[in-house]
Scaffold this active site. Structure first.
Site, PDB file in Angstrom:
ATOM      1  N   ILE A  18       1.237  10.315  -1.683  1.00  8.18           N
ATOM      2  CA  ILE A  18       1.144  11.473  -0.787  1.00  8.18           C
ATOM      3  C   ILE A  18       2.235  11.410   0.279  1.00  8.18           C
ATOM      4  CG2 ILE A  18      -0.299  12.542   1.010  1.00  8.18           C
ATOM      5  CD1 ILE A  18      -2.761  11.764  -0.724  1.00  8.18           C
ATOM      6  N   TYR A 144     -13.764   1.934   3.696  1.00 10.54           N
ATOM      7  CA  TYR A 144     -12.807   3.059   3.645  1.00 10.54           C
ATOM      8  C   TYR A 144     -13.402   4.315   4.297  1.00 10.54           C
ATOM      9  CZ  TYR A 144      -9.539   6.321   1.265  1.00 10.54           C
ATOM     10  OH  TYR A 144      -8.601   7.282   0.967  1.00 10.54           O
TER      11      TYR A 144
END
Ligand code: NDP
Length: 237
Positions: A18, A144
């Site tokens: 990304i 996460y």
């Protein structure tokens, strides 16, 4: 139209995935893009610097180098991130701290040398790459999800604090995006995941980059701050 020509923008983890798509899109829009990486540099951008987001000293040195070589920093994209998954009983202290260090403390280390100067100059735009997991949780990703949820709190707070300094802060929350991060998922599981996505496909990294460019744009999103935009093919959960 985006008003990003000549703007200096820092992207963390801009060498692949990304981050690399963000670097490419911003460069196409005329920005001067600096990024850091740990492993190998990417192909685009005005400045690539090897340093680790988990080190405040290294990120301070990186920010100084960017300002010296490219000029005052207008924008930041906090993108660098890792996963180290496991159901909670198997989430070792090492896995917990590694993910919190890279995905949350790394964002603090990135912002620390840059945001005070943005406030002084009264100009800037910040984007954090969170995840739909930060909003909804995910089995096996307590570390996460915690870090990504924290980025949403940080984005909302910096949105409030930065408003009087003309510094906007927003969060992009991608759904499943086709990068190395998903490489380990077996094909059968990938097929099952795709069935849960209304658009029945993973995002292309460029689709996350376009949302990021929108939030950085001083023209297109000039009155938008403290927001979270899910780019997830309609999944929402
Ligand atoms: P990749 O694994 O493809 O890339 C991760 C990037 O982060 C690499 O550029 C890597 O650099 C960099 N990085 C990781 N740790 C550090 C560190 N300590 N210091 C400097 N750079 C570091 O992942 P994606 O491109 O998929 O992920 C980018 C962001 O998007 C992450 O924050 C991720 O959590 C988030 N995201 C991704 C989703 C997905 O499905 N792919 C979904 C939702 C959010 P190097 O190559 O040098 O290791």
């Amino acid at each position: 139209m985006f008003g990003l020509e000549g703007k200096v923008i820092v992207v963390t983890g801009g060498n692949r995935g990304i981050g690399a798509a963000v670097v490419e899109v911003l460069e196409d829009l005329g920005a001067k893009v600096a990024y850091n990486y740990r492993s190998q540099p990417g192909e685009k951008g005005s400045l690539a610097h090897k340093c680790d987001v988990t080190s405040l000293e290294e990120m301070q040195a990186f920010a100084e180098k960017v300002e010296a070589e490219l000029g005052p920093i207008y924008g930041i994209v906090a993108n660098a991130g890792i996963t180290a998954d496991g159901l909670f009983p198997r989430l070792t202290p090492e896995k917990w701290h590694a993910v919190i260090d890279a995905n949350l403390n790394g964002v603090y280390n990135t912002f620390n040398p840059i945001i005070p100067k943005m406030y002084e100059r009264k100009e800037g735009a910040i984007v954090m790459i969170s995840s739909i997991v930060g909003e909804h949780g995910n089995i096996g990703q307590a570390n996460y999800a915690t870090a990504k949820a924290a980025l949403i709190g940080l984005g909302k707070t910096l949105g409030l604090e930065g408003a009087r300094y003309n510094v906007r802060a927003n969060v992009v929350a991608p759904g499943f995006t086709a990068t190395d991060m998903l490489k380990g998922i077996p094909d059968k599981v990938v097929d099952k995941i795709k069935l849960t996505i209304p658009m029945r496909r993973f995002a292309d990294a460029k689709e996350i980059a376009w949302a990021t460019a929108f939030f950085l744009s001083p023209t297109l999103s000039s009155y938008t701050t403290g927001q979270v935009l899910a780019v997830d093919g309609g999944r929402h959960t």
